[in-house]
Design a protein around this motif. Structure first.
Motif, PDB file in Angstrom:
ATOM      1  N   LEU A  73       2.181   1.943  -3.325  1.00  0.00           N
ATOM      2  CA  LEU A  73       1.410   2.414  -4.471  1.00  0.00           C
ATOM      3  C   LEU A  73       1.026   3.818  -4.054  1.00  0.00           C
ATOM      4  O   LEU A  73       0.936   4.720  -5.065  1.00  0.00           O
ATOM      5  N   VAL A  74       1.025   4.053  -2.905  1.00  0.00           N
ATOM      6  CA  VAL A  74       0.759   5.507  -2.685  1.00  0.00           C
ATOM      7  C   VAL A  74       2.186   6.547  -3.045  1.00  0.00           C
ATOM      8  O   VAL A  74       1.793   7.612  -3.464  1.00  0.00           O
ATOM      9  N   ALA A  75       3.104   5.966  -2.756  1.00  0.00           N
ATOM     10  CA  ALA A  75       4.393   6.629  -3.465  1.00  0.00           C
ATOM     11  C   ALA A  75       4.417   6.708  -4.933  1.00  0.00           C
ATOM     12  O   ALA A  75       4.630   7.998  -5.317  1.00  0.00           O
ATOM     13  N   ILE A 106       1.629   6.834  -6.792  1.00  0.00           N
ATOM     14  CA  ILE A 106       0.726   7.778  -7.128  1.00  0.00           C
ATOM     15  C   ILE A 106       1.028   9.258  -6.908  1.00  0.00           C
ATOM     16  O   ILE A 106       1.025  10.284  -7.582  1.00  0.00           O
ATOM     17  N   ALA A 107       1.817   9.423  -5.760  1.00  0.00           N
ATOM     18  CA  ALA A 107       2.209  10.700  -5.316  1.00  0.00           C
ATOM     19  C   ALA A 107       3.324  11.210  -6.250  1.00  0.00           C
ATOM     20  O   ALA A 107       3.194  12.386  -6.701  1.00  0.00           O
ATOM     21  N   GLY A 152       0.804  -1.254   0.054  1.00  0.00           N
ATOM     22  CA  GLY A 152       0.079  -0.196   0.064  1.00  0.00           C
ATOM     23  C   GLY A 152       0.693   1.214  -0.109  1.00  0.00           C
ATOM     24  O   GLY A 152       0.406   2.303  -0.637  1.00  0.00           O
ATOM     25  N   LEU A 153       2.135   1.312   0.676  1.00  0.00           N
ATOM     26  CA  LEU A 153       2.774   2.618   0.929  1.00  0.00           C
ATOM     27  C   LEU A 153       3.639   2.662  -0.731  1.00  0.00           C
ATOM     28  O   LEU A 153       3.662   3.634  -0.769  1.00  0.00           O
TER      29      LEU A 153
END
Length: 554
Positions: free
Chosen positions: A16-18, A20-21, A13-14
């Motif tokens: 994927l968030v990175a 996307i960011a 999850g981390l």
């Protein structure tokens, strides 16, 4: 087990968030990294400024697709990489690679149409199924923007260079070639150039090709210095509306009033390109029974002006062993005759103006002396070491070199023929009586530039012996001379020394293999490039198999 699964999902999850960011940040912050030593893919600021002007789709078709030898493959890949850089900064730039010979059914018709449109092919050797043949390649692109189209040359073919050197020069000029095309297509605010008339300048048909090429960048207008003889201040004001002036091979003397108008134009920052002949000599004058004529000094009443600016054009002619023949009639048709008054100048590449320019052909050129003053002088054209000067008046004749020449006499070489002058010029009329009272006059000029070439026929590059050249190719040397490129670079530099012309001066060094060393160490090189990687893979495979068997045998 569940804790481990949760931890893995958390890490995923981390990540994927990175990702996307980073993608969101990429929409706001644009940065490309060029890791090459010579920064060949880093576009200059001038190019980026030109790219920003493209506000609608610009389509570029490159006729350089297909299977090529290594040199052309390199040019193909570098062209693709350069266009990808252009597109990265402006999505309106769309390019496509096409192979003119890709479809055998239509290849001949397609290539014939390209040739008719001015896309001259280059023949390269092909080895297909054991059969060697010469195949035409089109190292060209065409850029289309709205209703306008521009041809883009991709290959430099300079005299004396081998294939690798020409490819290297071509890669150096790729950014310039496409930036130049975009300038022609997207520039809306054009500077203005005056072509001076009224003093017996060179005929329009000999000047035509140069002017037509200038029109792609600038607004061009004829200007006569004596058009308003009763209002010379008005003539001065009208000339000031132009950013530059071309004085192409005048044959009639300038009056003091005309000189003063030009002098004050230069003092106010006007740029000038002087194409001068200080000796009366012409091939037409040799078309008589004796095939000879007298070459004598031409008085243009400009010597004091040039002297004040820092040069002197001498009343002499340059003879150079590096020259092109002229044509003479014989019972068997046209034959070439040695003609040392037609020097061909190989560029020293000491300035963006003459960098990557092919041989420049001259005719009855004079020699220039540079004088000491506060003006910066850069020699742009210089004869070969095997040259000399002869003073005028002198009798010249078509047959004077046919019995051979004494080569030991041609050791006065490197005669200066073209000079760039830059700085704050001092008026030629300072501390002198002025021809008329100017409304706004000055004796000390603002910063300006001029180029003086001691050969008016440098602009007459589409003709030889007063006959038009087919496709601009000299039938005896098989060269397309670099006169047009040199003159266009000169004008571009005079009007924009920090823009397009500096892109031309970009250095790109391609790492090429040393052919001699490769030949001498062919077996070792073959093992190093082919055998060694296979050996490493084999060792790795055996080691991996051994360790795997050992791990599972327990």
């Amino acid at each position: 087990m569940k804790a481990s699964k949760k931890q893995s999902l958390k890490q995923l999850g981390l990540i994927l968030v990175a990702i996307i960011a980073l993608n969101i940040a990429g929409n706001f912050f644009f940065k490309r990294f060029d890791l090459t030593q010579d920064k060949r893919y880093t576009l200059s600021q001038s190019t980026l400024d030109i790219i920003k002007k493209v506000d609608q789709p610009l389509y570029i078709d490159v006729f350089l697709d297909g299977q090529f030898p290594a040199q052309f493959k390199r040019l193909q890949s570098e062209t693709r990489q350069m266009l990808e850089e252009f597109r990265a900064y402006n999505s309106n730039i769309i390019f496509n690679f096409t192979d003119p010979a890709g479809d055998e059914a239509t290849a001949d018709q397609y290539m014939a149409e390209l040739i008719q449109l001015g896309f001259t092919p280059t023949n390269i050797q092909s080895n297909k199924n054991g059969k060697k043949s010469m195949v035409p390649v089109f190292p060209w692109a065409i850029a289309n923007y709205g209703q306008k189209s521009v041809r883009v040359p991709l290959l430099v073919n300079n005299f004396g260079n081998n294939a690798d050197e020409n490819i290297s020069k071509s890669v150096q000029l790729l950014e310039f070639a496409f930036a130049d095309a975009l300038t022609k297509l997207a520039t809306k605010d054009m500077k203005k150039i005056a072509v001076l008339k009224g003093n017996g300048e060179i005929g329009d048909k000999y000047l035509a090709d140069f002017i037509l090429n200038l029109r792609e960048y600038y607004l061009i207008g004829e200007f006569n210095l004596d058009s308003l003889t009763n209002d010379q201040n008005k003539t001065m004001q009208n000339l000031d509306r132009f950013d530059a002036a071309i004085i192409a091979k005048p044959t009639e003397a300038f009056s003091d009033s005309e000189k003063y108008i030009l002098d004050q134009y230069i003092m106010k920052g006007g740029k000038t390109l002087w194409l001068m002949d200080n000796v009366v000599a012409d091939l037409d004058s040799l078309q008589n029974k004796s095939q000879s004529a007298l070459a004598y000094p031409r008085e243009l009443n400009l010597n004091d002006m040039f002297f004040k600016y820092g040069i002197r054009i001498n009343y002499n002619l340059v003879e150079d062993l590096l020259s092109t023949p002229v044509t003479a009639q014989s019972p068997n048709g046209e034959v070439p005759i040695d003609w040392l008054y037609s020097p061909i100048i190989k560029s020293q590449e000491n300035h963006p103006i003459n960098k990557n320019v092919n041989l420049v052909k001259l005719e009855f050129a004079n020699q220039i002396d540079t004088l000491k003053n506060n003006i910066k002088k850069t020699v742009l054209l210089r004869s070969s070491p095997q040259s000399k000067v002869v003073g005028a008046p002198i009798e010249i004749g078509l047959q004077q070199f046919t019995d051979g020449v004494v080569e030991d006499e041609y050791v006065k070489g490197n005669q200066t023929i073209g000079v760039l002058l830059e700085g704050n010029f001092t008026s030629a009329f300072k501390n002198r009586i002025k021809p008329f009272k100017a409304e706004k006059s000055t004796d000390d000029g603002v910063k300006s530039k001029m180029i003086v070439i001691a050969d008016g026929d440098i602009v007459n590059y589409m003709y030889a012996n007063k006959k038009p050249l087919k496709n601009g190719i000299d039938q005896w040397t098989q060269q397309v001379y670099g006169n047009k490129d040199f003159l266009m670079n000169s004008m571009n530099y005079l009007l924009d020394d920090s823009g397009l012309i500096n892109i031309r001066g970009k250095n790109v060094e391609l790492p090429l293999l040393d052919g001699k060393k490769v030949s001498e160490n062919y077996t070792f090189t073959q093992f190093l490039t082919v055998g060694l990687p296979i050996l490493i893979l084999a060792i790795f495979g055996l080691a991996f198999t051994y360790l795997r068997k050992r791990a599972y045998s327990k």
